[in-house]
Design a protein around this motif. Structure first.
Motif, PDB file in Angstrom:
ATOM      1  N   LYS A   1       1.617   0.718 -12.434  1.00  0.00           N
ATOM      2  CA  LYS A   1       0.673   1.238 -13.424  1.00  0.00           C
ATOM      3  C   LYS A   1      -0.611   1.741 -12.745  1.00  0.00           C
ATOM      4  CE  LYS A   1       2.461  -2.362 -16.489  1.00  0.00           C
ATOM      5  NZ  LYS A   1       2.164  -3.661 -17.117  1.00  0.00           N
TER       6      LYS A   1
ATOM      7  N   ASN B   1       2.398   5.978 -10.923  1.00  0.00           N
ATOM      8  CA  ASN B   1       3.095   5.307 -12.026  1.00  0.00           C
ATOM      9  C   ASN B   1       4.593   5.417 -11.773  1.00  0.00           C
ATOM     10  OD1 ASN B   1       0.983   4.603 -14.242  1.00  0.00           O
ATOM     11  ND2 ASN B   1       0.454   6.685 -13.605  1.00  0.00           N
TER      12      ASN B   1
ATOM     13  N   GLN C   1       7.759   0.110 -17.375  1.00  0.00           N
ATOM     14  CA  GLN C   1       6.802   0.614 -16.383  1.00  0.00           C
ATOM     15  C   GLN C   1       6.569  -0.456 -15.327  1.00  0.00           C
ATOM     16  OE1 GLN C   1       3.135   2.195 -17.943  1.00  0.00           O
ATOM     17  NE2 GLN C   1       2.516   3.049 -15.960  1.00  0.00           N
TER      18      GLN C   1
END
Length: 230
Positions: free
Chosen positions: A25, A12, A22
């Motif tokens: 993922k 991540n 983000q």
């Protein structure tokens, strides 16, 4: 069973400017020795960010990365720099050759930095790599005197000089015309098939990706397909 040379586990990655975002993922996959893997996806999907993590250039992430069975996550920057020089060869969209150096001198640089062999031995190895890529006759030319396709071949020879575990390419044909793109692809394919060189390349080139062994397709920071290209 082929040896697993790279393992990414639950990666991540976040960017924090202008706000927290983000970009990768929960990325997990393995690459085996001799595989030619293309990472594809639309601009902004996270593929170059992923390559940057795999190459150990970026250490700010969650999850673990291992290469040749050795956990790289958590190592110091100095240890990673040493590991990188020994185990990873880089081929970028731009060749990054030093124009004031000869072809031979450019190819020798990573091996001189590694310091495992004498200068004479490194020169012999560099000439052998250039011969492998059909560039031996240009060894004593200044790199600035070569065509774009020739310069990229020299960049591949430089990436090979330390006999790396993995060659990582970031759009390695992105600056080349169709003919030179095909030439570079054939070189990389031959390195994979004949010499069992592991290759991971980020690319926008559909033909390039389709002819590699496996495509890892990304979208919005996730792997949505990691199947064989064939």
């Amino acid at each position: 069973m082929k040896e697993v040379v790279l393992k990414a586990d639950k990666l991540n990655k976040y960017f924090y400017e202008p706000t927290k975002f983000q970009v990768l993922k929960n990325i997990s996959f393995e690459v085996k020795k001799g595989e030619f893997v293309s990472i594809v996806g639309k601009s902004g999907c996270g593929k170059s960010t992923l390559l940057y993590l795999l190459s150990t250039m970026d250490t700010d992430y969650e999850g673990t990365i291992s290469m040749t069975g050795e956990k790289l996550t958590g190592k110091s920057k100095n240890d990673l720099a040493k590991f990188r020089n020994e185990h990873i060869g880089f081929v970028f969209q731009f060749h990054y050759l030093l124009p004031e150096f000869t072809v031979l001198q450019n190819v020798m640089i990573p091996a001189l930095k590694l310091g495992k062999f004498s200068k004479k031995e490194i020169e012999e190895q560099a000439l052998a790599k250039l011969a492998l890529l059909g560039m031996e006759e240009h060894a004593h030319k200044l790199s600035s005197r070569l065509s774009g396709g020739q310069q990229q071949r020299v960049a591949i020879a430089r990436a090979l000089i330390n006999n790396p575990t993995i060659i990582m390419g970031d759009e390695p044909t992105g600056n080349l015309d169709k003919k030179n793109t095909q030439n570079v692809f054939e070189i990389l394919k031959n390195l994979s098939q004949t010499y069992h060189q592991t290759i991971i390349a980020v690319t926008h080139d559909t033909d390039f990706a389709q002819n590699s062994d496996r495509i890892i397709e990304m979208s919005d920071g996730e792997i949505i397909n990691g199947e064989s290209a064939k």
